[in-house]
Design a protein around this motif. Structure first.
Motif, PDB file in Angstrom:
ATOM      1  N   TRP A 160      -2.774  -0.451   7.621  1.00  0.00           N
ATOM      2  CA  TRP A 160      -4.013  -0.147   6.896  1.00  0.00           C
ATOM      3  C   TRP A 160      -3.758   0.361   5.475  1.00  0.00           C
ATOM      4  CZ3 TRP A 160      -3.073   4.750   5.559  1.00  0.00           C
ATOM      5  CH2 TRP A 160      -2.222   5.483   6.387  1.00  0.00           C
ATOM      6  N   ASN A 161      -2.522   0.726   5.142  1.00  0.00           N
ATOM      7  CA  ASN A 161      -2.339   1.436   3.864  1.00  0.00           C
ATOM      8  C   ASN A 161      -2.420   0.531   2.635  1.00  0.00           C
ATOM      9  OD1 ASN A 161       0.158   0.339   4.501  1.00  0.00           O
ATOM     10  ND2 ASN A 161       1.334   2.071   3.738  1.00  0.00           N
ATOM     11  N   PHE A 162      -2.101  -0.760   2.824  1.00  0.00           N
ATOM     12  CA  PHE A 162      -2.296  -1.754   1.748  1.00  0.00           C
ATOM     13  C   PHE A 162      -2.982  -2.968   2.383  1.00  0.00           C
ATOM     14  CE2 PHE A 162       0.896   0.966   0.029  1.00  0.00           C
ATOM     15  CZ  PHE A 162       0.662   0.984  -1.336  1.00  0.00           C
ATOM     16  N   ALA A 206      -4.326  -6.899  -7.779  1.00  0.00           N
ATOM     17  CA  ALA A 206      -3.459  -7.629  -8.723  1.00  0.00           C
ATOM     18  C   ALA A 206      -2.054  -7.792  -8.133  1.00  0.00           C
ATOM     19  CB  ALA A 206      -3.389  -6.886 -10.055  1.00  0.00           C
ATOM     20  N   TYR A 207      -1.599  -6.751  -7.433  1.00  0.00           N
ATOM     21  CA  TYR A 207      -0.279  -6.784  -6.792  1.00  0.00           C
ATOM     22  C   TYR A 207      -0.263  -7.856  -5.690  1.00  0.00           C
ATOM     23  CZ  TYR A 207       3.837  -4.645  -4.443  1.00  0.00           C
ATOM     24  OH  TYR A 207       5.066  -4.396  -3.871  1.00  0.00           O
ATOM     25  N   GLY A 208      -1.294  -7.847  -4.841  1.00  0.00           N
ATOM     26  CA  GLY A 208      -1.381  -8.850  -3.773  1.00  0.00           C
ATOM     27  C   GLY A 208      -1.446 -10.254  -4.349  1.00  0.00           C
ATOM     28  N   MET A 229      11.049  -6.886   9.566  1.00  0.00           N
ATOM     29  CA  MET A 229      10.473  -5.592   9.918  1.00  0.00           C
ATOM     30  C   MET A 229      10.475  -4.704   8.682  1.00  0.00           C
ATOM     31  SD  MET A 229       9.759  -5.257  13.206  1.00  0.00           S
ATOM     32  CE  MET A 229       9.434  -6.786  14.079  1.00  0.00           C
ATOM     33  N   GLU A 230       9.287  -4.278   8.267  1.00  0.00           N
ATOM     34  CA  GLU A 230       9.182  -3.355   7.131  1.00  0.00           C
ATOM     35  C   GLU A 230       8.588  -2.079   7.707  1.00  0.00           C
ATOM     36  OE1 GLU A 230       8.220  -1.238   4.567  1.00  0.00           O
ATOM     37  OE2 GLU A 230       6.673  -2.576   3.782  1.00  0.00           O
ATOM     38  N   LEU A 231       9.480  -1.101   7.977  1.00  0.00           N
ATOM     39  CA  LEU A 231       9.097   0.021   8.838  1.00  0.00           C
ATOM     40  C   LEU A 231       9.029   1.339   8.062  1.00  0.00           C
ATOM     41  CD1 LEU A 231      11.325  -1.143  11.845  1.00  0.00           C
ATOM     42  CD2 LEU A 231       8.951  -1.727  11.367  1.00  0.00           C
ATOM     43  N   PHE A 245       8.534   1.380  -8.497  1.00  0.00           N
ATOM     44  CA  PHE A 245       9.397   0.206  -8.725  1.00  0.00           C
ATOM     45  C   PHE A 245       8.825  -1.092  -8.159  1.00  0.00           C
ATOM     46  CE2 PHE A 245      11.173   2.571  -4.985  1.00  0.00           C
ATOM     47  CZ  PHE A 245      10.595   1.764  -4.028  1.00  0.00           C
ATOM     48  N   SER A 246       7.667  -1.034  -7.486  1.00  0.00           N
ATOM     49  CA  SER A 246       7.208  -2.207  -6.743  1.00  0.00           C
ATOM     50  C   SER A 246       6.792  -3.351  -7.658  1.00  0.00           C
ATOM     51  CB  SER A 246       6.028  -1.820  -5.856  1.00  0.00           C
ATOM     52  OG  SER A 246       6.445  -0.872  -4.917  1.00  0.00           O
ATOM     53  N   THR A 247       7.259  -4.523  -7.368  1.00  0.00           N
ATOM     54  CA  THR A 247       6.902  -5.736  -8.095  1.00  0.00           C
ATOM     55  C   THR A 247       7.239  -6.942  -7.226  1.00  0.00           C
ATOM     56  OG1 THR A 247       7.606  -7.241  -9.864  1.00  0.00           O
ATOM     57  CG2 THR A 247       9.130  -5.471  -9.321  1.00  0.00           C
ATOM     58  N   ALA A 291      -0.872 -10.194   2.017  1.00  0.00           N
ATOM     59  CA  ALA A 291      -0.658 -11.202   0.969  1.00  0.00           C
ATOM     60  C   ALA A 291       0.819 -11.536   0.836  1.00  0.00           C
ATOM     61  CB  ALA A 291      -1.203 -10.694  -0.370  1.00  0.00           C
ATOM     62  N   ARG A 292       1.680 -10.508   0.938  1.00  0.00           N
ATOM     63  CA  ARG A 292       3.093 -10.817   0.732  1.00  0.00           C
ATOM     64  C   ARG A 292       3.767 -11.417   1.954  1.00  0.00           C
ATOM     65  NH1 ARG A 292       5.667  -5.045  -0.989  1.00  0.00           N
ATOM     66  NH2 ARG A 292       6.163  -4.189   1.023  1.00  0.00           N
ATOM     67  N   LYS A 293       2.996 -11.625   2.995  1.00  0.00           N
ATOM     68  CA  LYS A 293       3.491 -12.399   4.139  1.00  0.00           C
ATOM     69  C   LYS A 293       2.871 -13.810   4.131  1.00  0.00           C
ATOM     70  CE  LYS A 293       3.882  -8.140   6.859  1.00  0.00           C
ATOM     71  NZ  LYS A 293       5.269  -7.813   6.545  1.00  0.00           N
ATOM     72  N   PHE A 351       2.192  10.977  -4.877  1.00  0.00           N
ATOM     73  CA  PHE A 351       0.738  10.995  -4.652  1.00  0.00           C
ATOM     74  C   PHE A 351       0.079   9.630  -4.767  1.00  0.00           C
ATOM     75  CE2 PHE A 351       2.018  15.300  -5.401  1.00  0.00           C
ATOM     76  CZ  PHE A 351       1.364  15.970  -4.363  1.00  0.00           C
ATOM     77  N   ARG A 352       0.884   8.579  -4.980  1.00  0.00           N
ATOM     78  CA  ARG A 352       0.350   7.215  -4.936  1.00  0.00           C
ATOM     79  C   ARG A 352      -0.286   7.005  -3.559  1.00  0.00           C
ATOM     80  NH1 ARG A 352       4.344   2.157  -4.126  1.00  0.00           N
ATOM     81  NH2 ARG A 352       2.795   0.532  -4.310  1.00  0.00           N
ATOM     82  N   ASN A 353      -1.485   6.461  -3.548  1.00  0.00           N
ATOM     83  CA  ASN A 353      -2.168   6.184  -2.274  1.00  0.00           C
ATOM     84  C   ASN A 353      -2.259   7.453  -1.415  1.00  0.00           C
ATOM     85  OD1 ASN A 353      -3.556   4.518  -0.538  1.00  0.00           O
ATOM     86  ND2 ASN A 353      -1.754   3.538   0.319  1.00  0.00           N
ATOM     87  N   GLN A 409       0.310   7.973   1.207  1.00  0.00           N
ATOM     88  CA  GLN A 409       0.321   7.096   2.374  1.00  0.00           C
ATOM     89  C   GLN A 409       1.021   5.760   2.088  1.00  0.00           C
ATOM     90  OE1 GLN A 409      -3.743   7.880   4.644  1.00  0.00           O
ATOM     91  NE2 GLN A 409      -4.107   7.578   2.497  1.00  0.00           N
ATOM     92  N   THR A 410       2.232   5.826   1.602  1.00  0.00           N
ATOM     93  CA  THR A 410       3.034   4.595   1.533  1.00  0.00           C
ATOM     94  C   THR A 410       4.401   4.920   2.101  1.00  0.00           C
ATOM     95  OG1 THR A 410       4.398   4.595  -0.466  1.00  0.00           O
ATOM     96  CG2 THR A 410       2.034   4.274  -0.797  1.00  0.00           C
ATOM     97  N   CYS A 411       5.065   3.887   2.583  1.00  0.00           N
ATOM     98  CA  CYS A 411       6.375   4.128   3.193  1.00  0.00           C
ATOM     99  C   CYS A 411       7.438   4.341   2.120  1.00  0.00           C
ATOM    100  CB  CYS A 411       6.743   2.974   4.099  1.00  0.00           C
ATOM    101  SG  CYS A 411       6.621   1.418   3.271  1.00  0.00           S
ATOM    102  N   VAL A 412       7.065   4.199   0.831  1.00  0.00           N
ATOM    103  CA  VAL A 412       8.037   4.458  -0.240  1.00  0.00           C
ATOM    104  C   VAL A 412       7.695   5.727  -1.023  1.00  0.00           C
ATOM    105  CG1 VAL A 412       8.733   2.049  -0.467  1.00  0.00           C
ATOM    106  CG2 VAL A 412       6.839   2.893  -1.850  1.00  0.00           C
TER     107      VAL A 412
HETATM  108  O1  LIG Z   1       3.858   1.289   2.266  1.00  0.00           O
HETATM  109  C1  LIG Z   1       4.304   0.156   2.284  1.00  0.00           C
HETATM  110  O2  LIG Z   1       4.559  -0.435   3.332  1.00  0.00           O
HETATM  111  C2  LIG Z   1       4.565  -0.649   1.083  1.00  0.00           C
HETATM  112  C3  LIG Z   1       4.383   0.082  -0.173  1.00  0.00           C
HETATM  113  C4  LIG Z   1       3.768  -0.795  -1.189  1.00  0.00           C
HETATM  114  C5  LIG Z   1       4.761  -1.320  -2.129  1.00  0.00           C
HETATM  115  O3  LIG Z   1       5.228  -0.537  -2.941  1.00  0.00           O
HETATM  116  O4  LIG Z   1       5.060  -2.508  -2.076  1.00  0.00           O
END
Ligand SMILES: O=C(O)CCCC(=O)O
Ligand SMILES: NC(=O)C1=CN([C@@H]2O[C@H](COP(=O)(O)OP(=O)(O)OC[C@H]3O[C@@H](n4cnc5c(N)ncnc54)[C@H](OP(=O)(O)O)[C@@H]3O)[C@@H](O)[C@H]2O)C=CC1
Length: 492
Positions: free
Chosen positions: A165-167, A119-121, A264-266, A455-457, A173-175, A292-294, A297-300
């Motif tokens: 690989w994490n999403f 749904a997010y994608g 760059m989303e690092l 907060f992601s949207t 999709a967001r690219k 503990f989301r994912n 395994q998320t960068c946030v």
């Molecule tokens: O781990 C990421 O690179 C993005 C986290 C997903 C998101 O909250 O948009």
């Protein structure tokens, strides 16, 4: 192997969504040299698909096709382009269950989270379908009486993307969505662990009527070769990357030769600060959701949890209790809250971080070891007595470990939170309006969550400062990376 592929197909309502060929120049192809690679279910360890392993040659063909197709695409009205993007959104939502099943099978996250990711994608396609119609230029009052100044916004050209690989759905999709909305061609290479979700977007694009060749999805294990083709091919004018800071640096160096525009989303190293005046239960719930989301395994995801002295013990006790109750298992089973980690290297990194904490005086409140579910599983863990000198304070753990740091003053918390090369996401909990204002301004991060762990949207700008990246994805600003400004000075 083929049995496993059949197994996965057999649980899909629409088995054609499980595509294992590359989507190149509008055709579904095997690799020219016949190479393929295995995709494994990280929870079970079985091979679920054998996917075409493309090389630079096929990638160059994809870039040629995107360059040819993009001009006619950009010449269509924005409303017309928006219609195709909207159909992609609708088709993704119509097939959300199947897309989520494919995603969980290749990546491991629980089905409920995978449905959320689909749904997010899809929301990026909906959002950028709308934004496509609002790519406004400018008129500027002339600097001389006979001059009329305008600014046109034009698509940058072919955009290339490399995703992690994490999403497996949402990151590509967001690219894709802003690139197509802007009128660009698109070539994307998904992570070799998780190519199936991205290929399924190719199937959706075909069905939605996206012009042939405009978008290619390029599965490959030859990451560095494909990265070089993206950076060295003069037809590519934009590179968008999500992944580690280390690989981001390599790609930026490579892209420099062509002075290519980069997003760059690092990596991140998110602080999560709980002040004495916080709503304790809300902070515990926010920390669980965020950390503990994912499976971390998320960068946030929160990487460092700073708790003020006065509530440290109460927070630690409640957090450990909540974390101990999380249900771990195969993501394809309903009700599972934490799946496996992506692979054994990821588990080893988590182990190293935990061992380092324990060897330097930290303690385990819950978890702290591999899980008996299988080699890719690690227990949901809370550690106490963690300090800035430990590895976990400096490196992204990317796993289910919540380390608790103790602090005394607001200044100390801000200073420790900012003591990192990273600057993606940060969080804090407080009910004091003065503190809320001061701390949100002082945190050196691209995103700040105040009294929330999520907060992601698609409607807000996502991205980092410092070595967490360049550029923003989502929101009205998300189109800027795919557009060039052209200043026109007309003498009348
Ligand atoms: O781990 C990421 O690179 C993005 C986290 C997903 C998101 O909250 O948009
Ligand atoms: N910002 C984020 O969202 C993410 C951050 N990370 C961070 O990075 C750490 C390592 O994760 P990892 O998956 O190895 O991240 P990487 O940065 O290695 O991988 C991300 C993507 O880049 C590709 N890639 C790797 N090397 C190159 C190269 N030289 N040229 C072009 N593309 C390349 C990968 O391909 P392949 O799949 O074939 O390796 C993958 O598609 C994680 O523990 C986490 O800390 C990881 C993922 C996402």
């Amino acid at each position: 192997m083929r049995d496993s592929v059949t197994d996965l197909k057999s649980i899909l309502n629409d088995p054609a969504l499980l595509e294992t060929r590359g989507y190149v120049a509008g055709e579904w192809i095997e690799a020219d040299d016949g190479a393929s690679f295995d995709v494994t279910n990280p929870a079970r360890g079985d091979v679920i698909a054998q996917v075409a392993d493309l090389s630079r040659t096929e990638v160059a063909r994809a870039i040629d096709a995107a360059e040819s197709a993009r001009h006619a695409w950009a010449a269509r009205t924005a409303k017309d382009r928006a219609g195709v993007l909207r159909r992609m959104h609708d088709l993704m939502m119509a097939h959300a269950d199947d897309l989520a099943t494919i995603l969980t099978a290749e990546m491991g996250k629980p089905l409920a989270e995978a449905r959320g990711e689909i749904a997010y994608g899809a929301s990026y396609f909906e959002w950028f379908a709308e934004e496509a119609k609002r790519i406004y230029g400018e008129t500027i009052p002339g600097h001389q009486p006979d001059k009329r100044l305008t600014v046109l916004k034009q698509p940058i050209g072919v955009a290339a993307a490399i995703t992690p690989w994490n999403f497996p759905n949402a990151m590509i999709a967001r690219k894709i969505a802003p690139a197509l909305a802007a009128g660009c061609g698109f070539v994307g290479r998904p992570a070799s662990e998780t190519p199936l979700s991205a290929l399924a977007i190719g199937v959706i694009a075909d069905r939605a009527g996206l012009p042939k060749g405009l978008m290619s999805i390029l599965p490959s294990t030859r990451a560095s070769d494909i990265g070089k083709e993206f950076c060295e091919n003069p037809k590519v004018r934009k590179l968008s990357f999500t992944g580690s800071t280390e690989v981001g640096r390599i790609l930026m160096r490579q892209a420099a030769d062509q002075v290519m525009k980069c997003s760059m989303e690092l990596g991140g190293n998110a602080p999560f600060i709980v002040f004495d005046d916080a709503d304790l239960d809300a902070a515990v719930a926010g920390a669980v959701a965020c950390k503990f989301r994912n499976n971390g395994q998320t960068c946030v995801c929160a990487n460092r949890i700073y708790v003020q002295d006065g509530i440290y013990d109460a927070f630690a006790e409640k957090l450990a209790k909540a974390v101990a109750e999380l249900r771990i298992g195969d993501g394809l089973e309903e009700g599972v809250q934490l799946g496996p980690l992506i692979h054994d290297d990821a588990v080893s990194k988590v182990e190293t971080h935990v061992d380092d904490v324990l060897s330097k005086g930290g303690t385990v409140l819950t978890g702290g070891a591999r899980h008996n579910m299988g080699s890719n599983f690690y227990q949901a863990t809370v550690l106490a007595g963690v300090t800035q000198e430990m590895r976990i304070a400096k490196e992204e753990t990317f796993g289910p470990v919540a380390p608790l740091f103790r602090f005394k003053t607001e200044e100390e918390a801000i200073s420790m939170a900012n003591d990192t090369i990273f600057g993606l996401a940060s969080y804090f909990y407080s009910r004091d309006i003065g503190r809320v204002t001061r701390v949100q301004e002082a945190l050196e991060y691209g995103v700040v969550g105040v009294n929330t762990g999520i907060f992601s949207t698609e409607v807000a700008p996502f991205g980092g400062v410092k070595q967490s990246g360049i550029g923003r994805e989502g929101s009205r600003h998300g189109l800027d990376d795919y557009l060039e400004m052209k200043y026109v000075c007309l003498s009348v």
